[in-house]
Design an enzyme around this catalytic site. Structure first.
Site, PDB file in Angstrom:
ATOM      1  N   SER A  16     -16.460  24.675  -9.766  1.00  0.00           N
ATOM      2  CA  SER A  16     -15.165  23.984  -9.743  1.00  0.00           C
ATOM      3  C   SER A  16     -14.804  23.442 -11.129  1.00  0.00           C
ATOM      4  O   SER A  16     -13.672  23.042 -11.367  1.00  0.00           O
ATOM      5  CB  SER A  16     -15.163  22.853  -8.708  1.00  0.00           C
ATOM      6  OG  SER A  16     -16.031  21.808  -9.088  1.00  0.00           O
ATOM      7  N   HIS A  17     -15.753  23.446 -12.061  1.00  0.00           N
ATOM      8  CA  HIS A  17     -15.457  22.961 -13.415  1.00  0.00           C
ATOM      9  C   HIS A  17     -15.987  23.908 -14.484  1.00  0.00           C
ATOM     10  O   HIS A  17     -16.337  23.495 -15.579  1.00  0.00           O
ATOM     11  CB  HIS A  17     -15.944  21.514 -13.583  1.00  0.00           C
ATOM     12  CG  HIS A  17     -15.106  20.572 -12.790  1.00  0.00           C
ATOM     13  ND1 HIS A  17     -15.271  20.413 -11.425  1.00  0.00           N
ATOM     14  CD2 HIS A  17     -14.027  19.821 -13.125  1.00  0.00           C
ATOM     15  CE1 HIS A  17     -14.345  19.579 -10.963  1.00  0.00           C
ATOM     16  NE2 HIS A  17     -13.580  19.207 -11.970  1.00  0.00           N
ATOM     17  N   GLU A  33     -12.608  22.044  -5.854  1.00  0.00           N
ATOM     18  CA  GLU A  33     -13.326  22.730  -4.778  1.00  0.00           C
ATOM     19  C   GLU A  33     -12.325  23.230  -3.734  1.00  0.00           C
ATOM     20  O   GLU A  33     -12.462  24.342  -3.210  1.00  0.00           O
ATOM     21  CB  GLU A  33     -14.315  21.733  -4.151  1.00  0.00           C
ATOM     22  CG  GLU A  33     -15.374  22.328  -3.273  1.00  0.00           C
ATOM     23  CD  GLU A  33     -16.237  23.363  -3.986  1.00  0.00           C
ATOM     24  OE1 GLU A  33     -16.360  24.458  -3.425  1.00  0.00           O
ATOM     25  OE2 GLU A  33     -16.743  23.090  -5.087  1.00  0.00           O
ATOM     26  N   HIS A  41     -14.057   3.334   3.841  1.00  0.00           N
ATOM     27  CA  HIS A  41     -13.576   2.192   3.043  1.00  0.00           C
ATOM     28  C   HIS A  41     -14.462   1.928   1.820  1.00  0.00           C
ATOM     29  O   HIS A  41     -14.019   1.352   0.832  1.00  0.00           O
ATOM     30  CB  HIS A  41     -13.504   0.930   3.914  1.00  0.00           C
ATOM     31  CG  HIS A  41     -14.832   0.476   4.437  1.00  0.00           C
ATOM     32  ND1 HIS A  41     -15.438   1.054   5.533  1.00  0.00           N
ATOM     33  CD2 HIS A  41     -15.686  -0.487   4.001  1.00  0.00           C
ATOM     34  CE1 HIS A  41     -16.596   0.456   5.770  1.00  0.00           C
ATOM     35  NE2 HIS A  41     -16.764  -0.481   4.845  1.00  0.00           N
ATOM     36  N   LEU A  59     -33.515  15.250  -5.551  1.00  0.00           N
ATOM     37  CA  LEU A  59     -32.756  14.390  -6.453  1.00  0.00           C
ATOM     38  C   LEU A  59     -31.436  15.072  -6.766  1.00  0.00           C
ATOM     39  O   LEU A  59     -31.370  16.304  -6.825  1.00  0.00           O
ATOM     40  CB  LEU A  59     -33.529  14.162  -7.759  1.00  0.00           C
ATOM     41  CG  LEU A  59     -34.861  13.435  -7.634  1.00  0.00           C
ATOM     42  CD1 LEU A  59     -35.512  13.276  -9.011  1.00  0.00           C
ATOM     43  CD2 LEU A  59     -34.678  12.057  -6.988  1.00  0.00           C
ATOM     44  N   PRO A  60     -30.358  14.283  -6.976  1.00  0.00           N
ATOM     45  CA  PRO A  60     -29.111  14.897  -7.415  1.00  0.00           C
ATOM     46  C   PRO A  60     -29.352  15.612  -8.742  1.00  0.00           C
ATOM     47  O   PRO A  60     -30.203  15.189  -9.528  1.00  0.00           O
ATOM     48  CB  PRO A  60     -28.160  13.710  -7.592  1.00  0.00           C
ATOM     49  CG  PRO A  60     -29.002  12.492  -7.583  1.00  0.00           C
ATOM     50  CD  PRO A  60     -30.253  12.820  -6.857  1.00  0.00           C
ATOM     51  N   ARG A 106     -28.468  21.842 -10.053  1.00  0.00           N
ATOM     52  CA  ARG A 106     -27.872  22.174 -11.357  1.00  0.00           C
ATOM     53  C   ARG A 106     -28.944  22.545 -12.380  1.00  0.00           C
ATOM     54  O   ARG A 106     -28.820  23.521 -13.117  1.00  0.00           O
ATOM     55  CB  ARG A 106     -27.112  20.948 -11.867  1.00  0.00           C
ATOM     56  CG  ARG A 106     -25.659  21.103 -11.871  1.00  0.00           C
ATOM     57  CD  ARG A 106     -24.863  19.938 -12.381  1.00  0.00           C
ATOM     58  NE  ARG A 106     -25.449  18.676 -12.693  1.00  0.00           N
ATOM     59  CZ  ARG A 106     -25.875  18.322 -13.899  1.00  0.00           C
ATOM     60  NH1 ARG A 106     -25.807  19.148 -14.920  1.00  0.00           N
ATOM     61  NH2 ARG A 106     -26.373  17.110 -14.097  1.00  0.00           N
TER      62      ARG A 106
HETATM   63  P1  NDP Z   1     -20.659  17.524  -5.255  1.00  0.00           P
HETATM   64  O1  NDP Z   1     -20.332  16.919  -3.962  1.00  0.00           O
HETATM   65  O2  NDP Z   1     -20.801  18.994  -5.341  1.00  0.00           O
HETATM   66  O3  NDP Z   1     -21.999  16.912  -5.869  1.00  0.00           O
HETATM   67  C1  NDP Z   1     -22.123  15.565  -6.113  1.00  0.00           C
HETATM   68  C2  NDP Z   1     -23.481  15.152  -6.632  1.00  0.00           C
HETATM   69  O4  NDP Z   1     -24.366  15.073  -5.507  1.00  0.00           O
HETATM   70  C3  NDP Z   1     -24.143  16.095  -7.633  1.00  0.00           C
HETATM   71  O5  NDP Z   1     -24.849  15.314  -8.563  1.00  0.00           O
HETATM   72  C4  NDP Z   1     -25.089  16.908  -6.731  1.00  0.00           C
HETATM   73  O6  NDP Z   1     -26.199  17.468  -7.397  1.00  0.00           O
HETATM   74  C5  NDP Z   1     -25.527  15.861  -5.750  1.00  0.00           C
HETATM   75  N1  NDP Z   1     -25.971  16.413  -4.474  1.00  0.00           N
HETATM   76  C6  NDP Z   1     -25.360  17.337  -3.712  1.00  0.00           C
HETATM   77  N2  NDP Z   1     -26.075  17.575  -2.593  1.00  0.00           N
HETATM   78  C7  NDP Z   1     -27.171  16.773  -2.662  1.00  0.00           C
HETATM   79  C8  NDP Z   1     -28.298  16.547  -1.823  1.00  0.00           C
HETATM   80  N3  NDP Z   1     -28.441  17.190  -0.689  1.00  0.00           N
HETATM   81  N4  NDP Z   1     -29.222  15.654  -2.225  1.00  0.00           N
HETATM   82  C9  NDP Z   1     -29.093  14.991  -3.384  1.00  0.00           C
HETATM   83  N5  NDP Z   1     -28.059  15.156  -4.218  1.00  0.00           N
HETATM   84  C10 NDP Z   1     -27.101  16.031  -3.868  1.00  0.00           C
HETATM   85  O7  NDP Z   1     -19.575  17.071  -6.353  1.00  0.00           O
HETATM   86  P2  NDP Z   1     -18.023  16.784  -6.236  1.00  0.00           P
HETATM   87  O8  NDP Z   1     -17.296  17.891  -5.563  1.00  0.00           O
HETATM   88  O9  NDP Z   1     -17.790  15.424  -5.728  1.00  0.00           O
HETATM   89  O10 NDP Z   1     -17.664  16.818  -7.812  1.00  0.00           O
HETATM   90  C11 NDP Z   1     -17.873  18.005  -8.561  1.00  0.00           C
HETATM   91  C12 NDP Z   1     -17.550  17.784 -10.015  1.00  0.00           C
HETATM   92  O11 NDP Z   1     -16.179  17.534 -10.192  1.00  0.00           O
HETATM   93  C13 NDP Z   1     -18.275  16.623 -10.690  1.00  0.00           C
HETATM   94  O12 NDP Z   1     -18.994  17.169 -11.780  1.00  0.00           O
HETATM   95  C14 NDP Z   1     -17.169  15.711 -11.179  1.00  0.00           C
HETATM   96  O13 NDP Z   1     -17.416  15.078 -12.422  1.00  0.00           O
HETATM   97  C15 NDP Z   1     -16.015  16.688 -11.304  1.00  0.00           C
HETATM   98  N6  NDP Z   1     -14.729  16.007 -11.236  1.00  0.00           N
HETATM   99  C16 NDP Z   1     -14.032  15.787 -12.378  1.00  0.00           C
HETATM  100  C17 NDP Z   1     -12.825  15.128 -12.335  1.00  0.00           C
HETATM  101  C18 NDP Z   1     -12.075  14.811 -13.583  1.00  0.00           C
HETATM  102  O14 NDP Z   1     -11.065  14.125 -13.514  1.00  0.00           O
HETATM  103  N7  NDP Z   1     -12.507  15.239 -14.737  1.00  0.00           N
HETATM  104  C19 NDP Z   1     -12.240  14.685 -11.068  1.00  0.00           C
HETATM  105  C20 NDP Z   1     -13.104  14.930  -9.926  1.00  0.00           C
HETATM  106  C21 NDP Z   1     -14.288  15.579 -10.015  1.00  0.00           C
HETATM  107  P3  NDP Z   1     -26.223  19.083  -7.682  1.00  0.00           P
HETATM  108  O15 NDP Z   1     -25.129  19.319  -8.670  1.00  0.00           O
HETATM  109  O16 NDP Z   1     -27.581  19.360  -8.222  1.00  0.00           O
HETATM  110  O17 NDP Z   1     -25.973  19.742  -6.362  1.00  0.00           O
HETATM  111  O1  PYC Z   2     -11.526  18.680  -9.346  1.00  0.00           O
HETATM  112  O2  PYC Z   2     -10.534  16.836  -8.681  1.00  0.00           O
HETATM  113  C1  PYC Z   2     -10.834  17.667  -9.555  1.00  0.00           C
HETATM  114  C2  PYC Z   2     -10.392  17.417 -10.953  1.00  0.00           C
HETATM  115  C3  PYC Z   2      -9.345  16.671 -11.383  1.00  0.00           C
HETATM  116  C4  PYC Z   2      -9.331  16.752 -12.768  1.00  0.00           C
HETATM  117  C5  PYC Z   2     -10.387  17.544 -13.133  1.00  0.00           C
HETATM  118  N1  PYC Z   2     -11.031  17.932 -12.017  1.00  0.00           N
END
Ligand code: NDP
Ligand code: PYC
Length: 338
Positions: A47-48, A188, A229, A305-306, A310
């Site tokens: 997704s990034h 995503e 919340h 661990l998170p 990756r």
């Molecule tokens: P995910 O829900 O895919 O993952 C969130 C975190 O949880 C990761 O560190 C992941 O580790 C960990 N994780 C997932 N499953 C488990 C598990 N079973 N046990 C332990 N840890 C777990 O991420 P999101 O969809 O919420 O976000 C994805 C990306 O989007 C992020 O990198 C975020 O920074 C980016 N983003 C950027 C934005 C921006 O404005 N620039 C806005 C919103 C999001 P692992 O990766 O190893 O699975």
């Molecule tokens: O995936 O929500 C997102 C996002 C917003 C800006 C960058 N990524």
């Protein structure tokens, strides 16, 4: 997903950099962007990864980001380092602020990097991992633009507001988590739309407030905060710390200025850095060793661990290259021809 080829990390980075150079970005901006997008692909964060190139180019074409911006850092000897990104993309602004943040943190034990007027499109783990690589703990956060309803509400207000935390470990990979405060990142949902796949119920609601599993309806409606919340409150905190506190846009203001969710928003970012040893000074026990006890206990229960996924992907792609589909390669070629 049919993988047709695996590109070495350096080759993918060069190809992304070339796309941005051709689009009119400076060498420094292009290189910094290429590093974070390639890092996303390297860690299997689709997704990034290269998916983001299109949005960056669209935002550029719309004149909403300055292609050759030269970020300016101001470190005045206080705990707050400021970087004015000058309406450019965030990665170069962060790279310019990082040495100042590290120096201030080592001097004071705790320091902050404030980035203003940047377009942040990437994952946040590169920021906190840059700190853990230097032996510091870190917390990074930023607003985005309104896409998420507050718990109990039905209309987009918060951004997907990501937050990442990193903790240095004596050996091996650091402890890092990085997530959107919505159920998932908007990216995503966009990938599901592109693939023609439904999203799980509970991620989003439609414009009427009903559960949405069609990505199109979800994107027209609102994403939901993670954890009800609690996620809603954490997202509010990110709005406050990464918006008004640093003199930058909230997600609602960012959307108001941008006027569209098809482009990338401009706003600020806050990164806090901690010198763990200084915080623990005079107290019993080595903080890093004690942290290892905690991590072992988590793993000891069979949990992971998170970032483990990756880091495993990173180790694999370093050797095998980054797997790309025919469609992804075709997209890279197309961008290079623009
Ligand atoms: P995910 O829900 O895919 O993952 C969130 C975190 O949880 C990761 O560190 C992941 O580790 C960990 N994780 C997932 N499953 C488990 C598990 N079973 N046990 C332990 N840890 C777990 O991420 P999101 O969809 O919420 O976000 C994805 C990306 O989007 C992020 O990198 C975020 O920074 C980016 N983003 C950027 C934005 C921006 O404005 N620039 C806005 C919103 C999001 P692992 O990766 O190893 O699975
Ligand atoms: O995936 O929500 C997102 C996002 C917003 C800006 C960058 N990524």
């Amino acid at each position: 997903m049919s993988i047709v080829t695996a590109l070495p990390v350096a080759e993918l980075t060069d190809r992304i950099e070339e796309i941005f150079r051709k689009a009119g970005l400076s060498i420094a901006q292009s290189a910094a962007i290429a590093r974070v997008i390639a890092a996303g692909e390297q860690d299997a964060c689709k997704s990034h990864g290269i998916y983001r190139i299109e949005g960056c180019l669209r935002t550029l074409k719309a004149g909403k980001v300055v292609p050759c911006a030269e970020p300016v850092a101001v470190a005045d000897g206080s705990a707050i380092v400021r970087v004015d990104a000058r309406q450019g993309f965030a990665p170069l602004a962060f790279e310019i602020g990082l040495p100042h943040l590290v120096e201030r943190t080592r001097a004071l034990g705790l320091a902050a990097l404030v980035i203003n007027d940047c377009t942040h499109f990437s994952a946040l783990w590169p920021e906190v991992e840059a700190l853990t690589e230097r032996g510091l703990a870190g917390l990074a956060l930023c607003p985005s633009y309104s896409a998420v309803a507050p718990a109990g509400g039905q209309r987009p207000l918060f951004g997907t507001n990501p937050m990442a935390f990193g903790w240095p470990r004596p050996s091996g990979a650091p402890y890092v988590f990085d997530f959107a405060t919505s159920m998932v990142a908007r990216g995503e949902i966009e990938l599901h739309r592109r693939a023609g796949q439904p999203i799980p119920e509970g991620w989003a609601i439609d414009t009427e407030g009903a559960p949405a599993t069609d990505p199109e309806r979800a994107l027209a409606g609102a994403l939901l905060p993670f954890g009800g919340h609690k996620g809603s409150a954490i997202s509010t905190m990110i709005e406050l710390l990464g918006g008004p506190m640093i003199g930058d846009f909230t997600s609602a203001e960012a959307l108001g200025v941008l006027g569209s969710t098809s482009l990338l928003p401009r706003h600020g970012e806050l990164i806090l850095a901690f010198d763990v040893e200084q915080f623990a000074r005079g107290r019993p026990g080595d903080p890093l060793a004690r942290a290892e006890v905690l991590f072992d206990a988590i793993l000891g229960q069979g949990a992971r661990l998170p970032s483990q996924r990756r880091f495993a992907a990173r180790a694999r792609t370093e050797v095998e290259g980054i797997p790309l589909t025919a469609a992804e390669l075709e997209q890279l070629d197309r961008f290079a021809r623009l």
